[in-house]
Design an enzyme around this catalytic site. Structure first.
Site, PDB file in Angstrom:
ATOM      1  N   ARG A   1       3.683   7.070  11.490  1.00  0.00           N
ATOM      2  CA  ARG A   1       2.896   6.727  10.294  1.00  0.00           C
ATOM      3  C   ARG A   1       2.136   7.929   9.737  1.00  0.00           C
ATOM      4  NH1 ARG A   1       1.561   0.858  10.350  1.00  0.00           N
ATOM      5  NH2 ARG A   1      -0.206   1.370   9.042  1.00  0.00           N
TER       6      ARG A   1
ATOM      7  N   VAL B   1       3.048  -7.237   4.602  1.00  0.00           N
ATOM      8  CA  VAL B   1       2.949  -8.544   5.247  1.00  0.00           C
ATOM      9  C   VAL B   1       2.948  -9.702   4.253  1.00  0.00           C
ATOM     10  CG1 VAL B   1       0.420  -8.457   5.463  1.00  0.00           C
ATOM     11  CG2 VAL B   1       1.748  -9.841   7.042  1.00  0.00           C
ATOM     12  N   VAL B   2       2.227  -9.578   3.135  1.00  0.00           N
ATOM     13  CA  VAL B   2       2.153 -10.696   2.182  1.00  0.00           C
ATOM     14  C   VAL B   2       3.517 -10.947   1.544  1.00  0.00           C
ATOM     15  CG1 VAL B   2       1.139 -11.519   0.020  1.00  0.00           C
ATOM     16  CG2 VAL B   2      -0.318 -10.419   1.727  1.00  0.00           C
TER      17      VAL B   2
ATOM     18  N   TYR C   1       2.126   9.379   6.061  1.00  0.00           N
ATOM     19  CA  TYR C   1       1.279   8.700   5.072  1.00  0.00           C
ATOM     20  C   TYR C   1      -0.200   8.894   5.396  1.00  0.00           C
ATOM     21  CZ  TYR C   1      -0.417   4.954   2.012  1.00  0.00           C
ATOM     22  OH  TYR C   1      -1.073   4.234   1.036  1.00  0.00           O
TER      23      TYR C   1
ATOM     24  N   LYS D   1      -2.495  11.412   3.149  1.00  0.00           N
ATOM     25  CA  LYS D   1      -3.635  10.927   2.355  1.00  0.00           C
ATOM     26  C   LYS D   1      -4.942  11.589   2.791  1.00  0.00           C
ATOM     27  CE  LYS D   1      -1.899   7.659  -0.434  1.00  0.00           C
ATOM     28  NZ  LYS D   1      -2.101   7.636  -1.897  1.00  0.00           N
TER      29      LYS D   1
ATOM     30  N   ARG E   1      -6.301  -8.419   9.026  1.00  0.00           N
ATOM     31  CA  ARG E   1      -6.228  -7.668   7.780  1.00  0.00           C
ATOM     32  C   ARG E   1      -7.156  -8.337   6.768  1.00  0.00           C
ATOM     33  NH1 ARG E   1      -4.026  -4.961  10.896  1.00  0.00           N
ATOM     34  NH2 ARG E   1      -2.033  -3.849  10.778  1.00  0.00           N
TER      35      ARG E   1
ATOM     36  N   GLU F   1      -1.864  11.046   7.408  1.00  0.00           N
ATOM     37  CA  GLU F   1      -2.372  12.424   7.342  1.00  0.00           C
ATOM     38  C   GLU F   1      -2.148  13.026   5.953  1.00  0.00           C
ATOM     39  OE1 GLU F   1      -4.398  13.278   9.334  1.00  0.00           O
ATOM     40  OE2 GLU F   1      -3.752  13.425  11.422  1.00  0.00           O
TER      41      GLU F   1
ATOM     42  N   GLN G   1      -3.906  -9.540  15.287  1.00  0.00           N
ATOM     43  CA  GLN G   1      -4.445  -8.406  14.524  1.00  0.00           C
ATOM     44  C   GLN G   1      -4.917  -8.908  13.158  1.00  0.00           C
ATOM     45  OE1 GLN G   1      -1.292  -8.983  15.334  1.00  0.00           O
ATOM     46  NE2 GLN G   1       0.195  -7.777  14.169  1.00  0.00           N
TER      47      GLN G   1
ATOM     48  N   GLY H   1       0.056 -11.817  16.603  1.00  0.00           N
ATOM     49  CA  GLY H   1      -0.517 -12.225  15.320  1.00  0.00           C
ATOM     50  C   GLY H   1      -2.032 -12.224  15.291  1.00  0.00           C
TER      51      GLY H   1
END
Length: 315
Positions: free
Chosen positions: A145, A190-191, A148, A152, A214, A150, A212, A210
């Site tokens: 990941r 996810v959405v 993206y 940003k 957000r 690092e 975790q 599940g």
């Protein structure tokens, strides 16, 4: 006779958030130049704006310099979902870093205020909850990941160095999970994942157990926050968190989508991806204080609009 209309450049303007931002800026009476290379953006997102005399769309990749005359720049260009930013991680880093350098150079030349669409991913898998802007994060700099995360983080560094060294007026927004119409159905977020799976009757795939969490912000609320941040005076640089502090587990989201779509989909568990954050919740104290901003659209209301969009567009 010179025009007094504010000319605004939106990079990534044909993307999910970018297209809604273009609409918001046009509604505010501004001239909008939308720039996009259509890697994750889509012409269909902005097709309804093309007849507006104050709107212009240009195909361009911001890893290459751009020479235009504008008063404000919103830098949103960058693939923002793991499926897309991990497809070509080197190009993702280039978009964040070279793109920031090119847009900051443009802002410096034309004396424009520039806003960076940063991300809650700069916090990584956080040890502080909820996440405040003074938290430096817990990011794996060499993981899958990192292109993206690092990228940003480096873009934020460049923004503040251009501000300190060259006096470029900057704004930095850290965007938390955002959803709504015009999300890409294949972006792996996810959405959109859950809605598409539910409408198809496919199993709803959750990673891990599940548990975790957000925090989901409806796109109209997010765009209002970006616009308000740009409208602040020069003393407000950010970074400022923009997101909905309502916190939900991934399992709760899956169950809500199943109920709202009337789907017969079953929930299916899969292994948790590497470096997937366990918690996400913005502290929006600064946004409330400096922007007088807070989100207003409850999750179920936003999901209702988003489900209706997916059902009409793809089913």
């Amino acid at each position: 006779m010179t025009s007094t209309t504010t000319r605004v450049l939106v990079t990534g303007g044909a993307g999910f958030i970018g297209s809604h931002l273009c609409e918001r800026l046009l509604a505010a009476g501004k001239e909008v130049l939308c720039v996009d290379n259509y890697f994750t953006g889509a012409r269909t997102n902005i097709a309804h704006l093309l007849d507006n005399p104050n709107f212009e769309a240009v195909r361009h990749d911001i890893t290459f310099p751009l020479y235009v005359e504008v008063d404000e720049i919103y830098n949103l260009a960058c693939p923002a979902s793991p499926v897309h930013y991990q497809f070509d991680p080197v190009q993702t880093t280039k978009t964040s870093v070279h793109g920031a350098i090119n847009m900051l150079g443009l802002a410096k030349r034309v004396k424009a205020t520039i806003l960076q669409a940063s991300t809650s991913e700069v916090y990584g898998d956080p040890f502080v909850h909820p996440q405040r802007e003074d938290y430096w994060g817990n990011v794996n700099p060499i993981g899958p990941r990192a292109c993206y995360d690092e990228g940003k983080r480096c873009a934020e560094t460049l923004f503040f160095d251009y501000n300190r060294q060259h006096k470029v007026p900057i704004k930095v927004a850290r965007i938390f999970n955002t959803y709504g119409p015009r999300m890409n159905p294949n972006d792996g977020r996810v959405v959109s994942n859950f809605i598409v799976q539910a409408l198809k009757g496919d199993p709803i795939t959750i990673y891990g157990d599940g548990s975790q969490t957000r925090s989901f912000c409806y796109v109209d609320d997010l765009v209002e926050g970006l616009h308000r941040l740009m409208e602040t005076d020069g003393t407000v640089t950010g970074p400022i968190n923009l997101g909905n502090p309502g916190e939900f587990t991934i399992l709760e989201l899956a169950e809500t989508v199943i109920r709202m779509t009337g789907s017969r989909s079953k929930i299916e568990q899969r292994p948790l991806p590497q470096d997937d954050p366990r918690q996400r919740k913005p502290d929006i104290t600064k946004a409330n204080a400096f922007l007088k901003w807070m989100p207003h659209v409850p999750l179920e209301e936003g999901l209702e609009r988003t489900i209706a969009y997916f059902a009409k567009t793809y089913f």
